[in-house]
Write a protein that holds these residues in place. Structure first.
Motif, short mmCIF file in Angstrom:
data_model
loop_
_atom_site.label_atom_id
_atom_site.label_comp_id
_atom_site.label_asym_id
_atom_site.label_seq_id
_atom_site.Cartn_x
_atom_site.Cartn_y
_atom_site.Cartn_z
N ILE A 43 0.84 -1.19 0.00
CA ILE A 43 0.00 0.00 0.00
C ILE A 43 0.88 1.25 0.00
N ILE A 44 1.88 1.24 0.85
CA ILE A 44 2.80 2.37 0.89
C ILE A 44 3.51 2.53 -0.46
N ARG A 45 3.89 1.40 -1.06
CA ARG A 45 4.55 1.45 -2.36
C ARG A 45 3.61 2.02 -3.41
N ASP A 46 2.35 1.60 -3.36
CA ASP A 46 1.37 2.12 -4.32
C ASP A 46 1.21 3.63 -4.17
N MET A 47 1.23 4.11 -2.94
CA MET A 47 1.11 5.55 -2.70
C MET A 47 2.28 6.30 -3.30
N ARG A 48 3.46 5.76 -3.09
CA ARG A 48 4.66 6.43 -3.61
C ARG A 48 4.70 6.35 -5.14
N ASP A 49 4.16 5.26 -5.70
CA ASP A 49 4.17 5.10 -7.15
C ASP A 49 3.37 6.19 -7.86
N ILE A 50 2.33 6.73 -7.20
CA ILE A 50 1.53 7.79 -7.83
C ILE A 50 1.96 9.18 -7.38
N GLY A 51 3.10 9.26 -6.70
CA GLY A 51 3.68 10.56 -6.38
C GLY A 51 3.37 11.10 -5.00
N ILE A 52 2.73 10.32 -4.13
CA ILE A 52 2.46 10.78 -2.77
C ILE A 52 3.73 10.63 -1.94
N GLN A 53 4.13 11.73 -1.31
CA GLN A 53 5.34 11.72 -0.48
C GLN A 53 4.95 11.38 0.96
N ILE A 54 5.59 10.35 1.51
CA ILE A 54 5.25 9.84 2.83
C ILE A 54 6.51 9.82 3.69
N PRO A 55 6.40 10.19 4.97
CA PRO A 55 7.57 10.10 5.84
C PRO A 55 8.13 8.70 5.88
#
Length: 299
Positions: A43-55
């Motif tokens: 899920i975290i990977r999917d978020m980063r794949d679409i450009g969401i920056q996460i701590p």
């Protein structure tokens, strides 16, 4: 009797039984895998794949937190006469105090570009002085870029009250870099209620926001903060429960999302958050209106 044939029948039966048990085991393992840390990582990977920056330091630790009770009080109204070096007014219900400082607090640097230790040290020193009521109970929570204010929150059981019902807001003047006013709310002393409850982790809170379509692509997610949120307001008391406060920046605009840390639900209704709407900062040249309830300068 054909013992060889019987032996083959038993052998086939055992083979089919083992196949059945193996299929059942694989199915159970698959269900467990769906709830395993590996899926969370995806899920975290999917978020980063679409450009969401996460701590990168999102915690998956599940903490235990108590609900808290605050009894209704008039502590601000009863103590404003003790304040020094300011003139101020309190709302008719006694919950919100607005102050005009006689001496501005000078802040070096632009906090919208990042709050510095020097800025916080200066403000925390003021918060702990005799110019603030109950200041030893407040600590810095965050900087609000939209309202240009430093927010200090009352700390209860090592957690900040993050819904605006017990905070101090220092309004930063972008034109001169000075703070000439602040507002304060105070919930008062709180007591634990019942047994502690397990809450979702910071990582789960962010994942929930993503799965609820609350995060757009290219959003910047700041580190979630586990706070207290007023969940029940009665005439004589208020109950506070755990909520994740998640600051978000999208298209250069900042906002805060709140997730009920016990029920894993969004807190979207302003009435639910009970957050005090800040009044505009007072300009230095503005004079208090004679009809306002102004306390004399004690300094």
């Amino acid at each position: 009797m054909d013992f060889k044939k019987i032996e083959n029948i038993f052998l086939l039966a055992f083979v089919f039984l083992n196949v059945y048990l193996l299929v059942g085991y694989i199915n159970r393992t698959g269900m467990q895998y769906a709830n395993s840390p590996s899926e969370q990582i995806n899920i975290i990977r999917d978020m980063r794949d679409i450009g969401i920056q996460i701590p990168g330091n999102l915690s998956d630790e599940k903490l235990n937190v108590y609900y808290m009770q605050a009894n209704s009080n008039n502590l601000i109204q009863d103590n404003i006469n003790s304040l020094e070096n300011q003139a101020g007014s309190v709302t008719s219900d006694g919950t919100l105090y607005t102050s005009i400082l006689s001496e501005p607090i000078e802040i070096e640097g632009d906090p919208s570009e990042g709050v510095t230790d020097q800025q916080l040290a200066k403000l925390q020193s003021f918060v702990n002085s005799s110019s603030i009521l109950f200041g030893d109970q407040y600590e810095f929570l965050r900087y609000d870029n939209e309202e240009n204010r430093f927010i200090f929150s009352q700390i209860v059981n090592d957690r900040p009250v993050g819904d605006g019902t017990s905070e101090i807001s220092f309004y930063y003047g972008r034109s001169d870099g000075n703070i000439i006013s602040y507002q304060q709310t105070y919930a008062g002393p709180m007591q634990q209620q019942g047994d502690s409850v397990e809450v979702i982790s910071a990582k789960e809170a962010v994942e929930f926001l993503f799965q609820s379509n609350e995060l757009s692509s290219n959003a910047v997610v700041s580190t979630p903060i586990l706070t207290y949120q007023r969940t029940l307001a009665l005439e004589d008391l208020s109950i506070y429960g755990p909520a994740w406060l998640v600051p978000i920046t999208e298209s250069n605009e900042s906002r805060v999302l709140r997730v009920n840390a016990k029920d894993r639900t969004m807190i979207t209704d302003p009435a639910e958050s009970n957050e005090v709407t800040p009044e505009p900062a007072v300009d230095a040249e503005d004079e208090p209106d004679e009809e306002e309830d102004i306390e004399p300068d004690q300094g």
